[in-house]
Design a protein around this motif. Structure first.
Motif, PDB file in Angstrom:
ATOM      1  N   TRP A  77      21.300 -51.739 -13.491  1.00 18.39           N
ATOM      2  CA  TRP A  77      20.490 -51.564 -12.299  1.00 18.39           C
ATOM      3  C   TRP A  77      20.739 -52.715 -11.327  1.00 18.39           C
ATOM      4  O   TRP A  77      20.962 -53.843 -11.733  1.00 18.39           O
ATOM      5  N   VAL A  78      20.691 -52.407 -10.062  1.00 13.80           N
ATOM      6  CA  VAL A  78      20.841 -53.418  -9.011  1.00 13.80           C
ATOM      7  C   VAL A  78      19.753 -53.185  -7.968  1.00 13.80           C
ATOM      8  O   VAL A  78      19.187 -52.098  -7.859  1.00 13.80           O
ATOM      9  N   TYR A  79      19.464 -54.219  -7.186  1.00 16.01           N
ATOM     10  CA  TYR A  79      18.540 -54.077  -6.072  1.00 16.01           C
ATOM     11  C   TYR A  79      19.281 -53.447  -4.902  1.00 16.01           C
ATOM     12  O   TYR A  79      20.411 -53.833  -4.596  1.00 16.01           O
ATOM     13  N   ASP A  80      18.629 -52.495  -4.255  1.00 15.43           N
ATOM     14  CA  ASP A  80      19.281 -51.880  -3.098  1.00 15.43           C
ATOM     15  C   ASP A  80      19.157 -52.801  -1.888  1.00 15.43           C
ATOM     16  O   ASP A  80      18.396 -53.756  -1.876  1.00 15.43           O
ATOM     17  N   ARG A  81      19.941 -52.480  -0.864  1.00  8.81           N
ATOM     18  CA  ARG A  81      19.933 -53.259   0.359  1.00  8.81           C
ATOM     19  C   ARG A  81      19.229 -52.501   1.487  1.00  8.81           C
ATOM     20  O   ARG A  81      19.476 -52.756   2.651  1.00  8.81           O
ATOM     21  N   ASP A  82      18.347 -51.587   1.113  1.00  7.10           N
ATOM     22  CA  ASP A  82      17.633 -50.822   2.124  1.00  7.10           C
ATOM     23  C   ASP A  82      16.630 -51.701   2.860  1.00  7.10           C
ATOM     24  O   ASP A  82      16.116 -52.668   2.306  1.00  7.10           O
ATOM     25  N   SER A  83      16.343 -51.305   4.077  1.00 12.95           N
ATOM     26  CA  SER A  83      15.390 -52.058   4.881  1.00 12.95           C
ATOM     27  C   SER A  83      13.965 -51.840   4.376  1.00 12.95           C
ATOM     28  O   SER A  83      13.696 -50.945   3.568  1.00 12.95           O
ATOM     29  N   PHE A  84      13.053 -52.638   4.878  1.00 13.13           N
ATOM     30  CA  PHE A  84      11.646 -52.531   4.509  1.00 13.13           C
ATOM     31  C   PHE A  84      11.102 -51.140   4.828  1.00 13.13           C
ATOM     32  O   PHE A  84      10.396 -50.540   4.020  1.00 13.13           O
ATOM     33  N   SER A  85      11.447 -50.606   5.996  1.00 16.78           N
ATOM     34  CA  SER A  85      10.917 -49.296   6.400  1.00 16.78           C
ATOM     35  C   SER A  85      11.422 -48.179   5.490  1.00 16.78           C
ATOM     36  O   SER A  85      10.677 -47.242   5.188  1.00 16.78           O
ATOM     37  N   ILE A  86      12.659 -48.279   5.032  1.00 22.09           N
ATOM     38  CA  ILE A  86      13.172 -47.266   4.099  1.00 22.09           C
ATOM     39  C   ILE A  86      12.434 -47.360   2.765  1.00 22.09           C
ATOM     40  O   ILE A  86      11.991 -46.352   2.210  1.00 22.09           O
ATOM     41  N   ASN A  87      12.285 -48.581   2.248  1.00 18.62           N
ATOM     42  CA  ASN A  87      11.642 -48.756   0.950  1.00 18.62           C
ATOM     43  C   ASN A  87      10.145 -48.472   0.973  1.00 18.62           C
ATOM     44  O   ASN A  87       9.597 -47.996  -0.024  1.00 18.62           O
TER      45      ASN A  87
END
Length: 127
Positions: free
Chosen positions: A77-87
């Motif tokens: 598992w890895v942390y995604d690089r999505d923005s705050f609004s996406i998450n």
């Protein structure tokens, strides 16, 4: 954006669940189906993936292939690089789509929760 939200709320309040005589209509019971929500979830995921490929074409992280699916299944598992609004907005909204698809076919809370978890897993692996 606030104008669209206000317009949507107004539309729902005016035309939501009332008949022409102002009486609330009872929802028609639906037969329980386990297949239809699964198809809807996969179809939604495919549509979202195609949108990401065409509209967000400059971002490589949204381009999934069979190779990236295999990588997602075999690597950790890895942390995604999505923005705050996406998450904080996009992902919960997506989960509500999965849950709503299952509930609309007469499934229980726990059955629908299983579809939400499965849809989220599909998104994490193949999305």
């Amino acid at each position: 954006m606030p104008f669209i939200l206000a317009l949507s709320v107004m539309f729902v309040l005016l035309f939501g669940s009332e008949s022409a005589h102002g009486e609330t209509q009872a929802a028609e019971p639906t037969e329980k189906s386990y297949l239809i929500p699964a198809i809807e979830i996969v179809g939604f995921q495919l549509g979202l993936n195609l949108f990401d490929r065409t509209v967000l074409a400059d971002r490589d992280e949204y381009k999934s292939t069979f190779d990236t699916i295999g990588d997602n299944l075999t690597e950790g598992w890895v942390y995604d690089r999505d923005s705050f609004s996406i998450n904080q907005i996009g992902h919960p909204y997506q989960g509500s789509i999965y849950y709503g698809a299952a509930r609309s076919m007469g499934l229980s809370f726990w059955e629908s929760t299983g579809y939400t978890i499965a849809g989220s897993a599909v998104c994490a692996v193949a999305g």
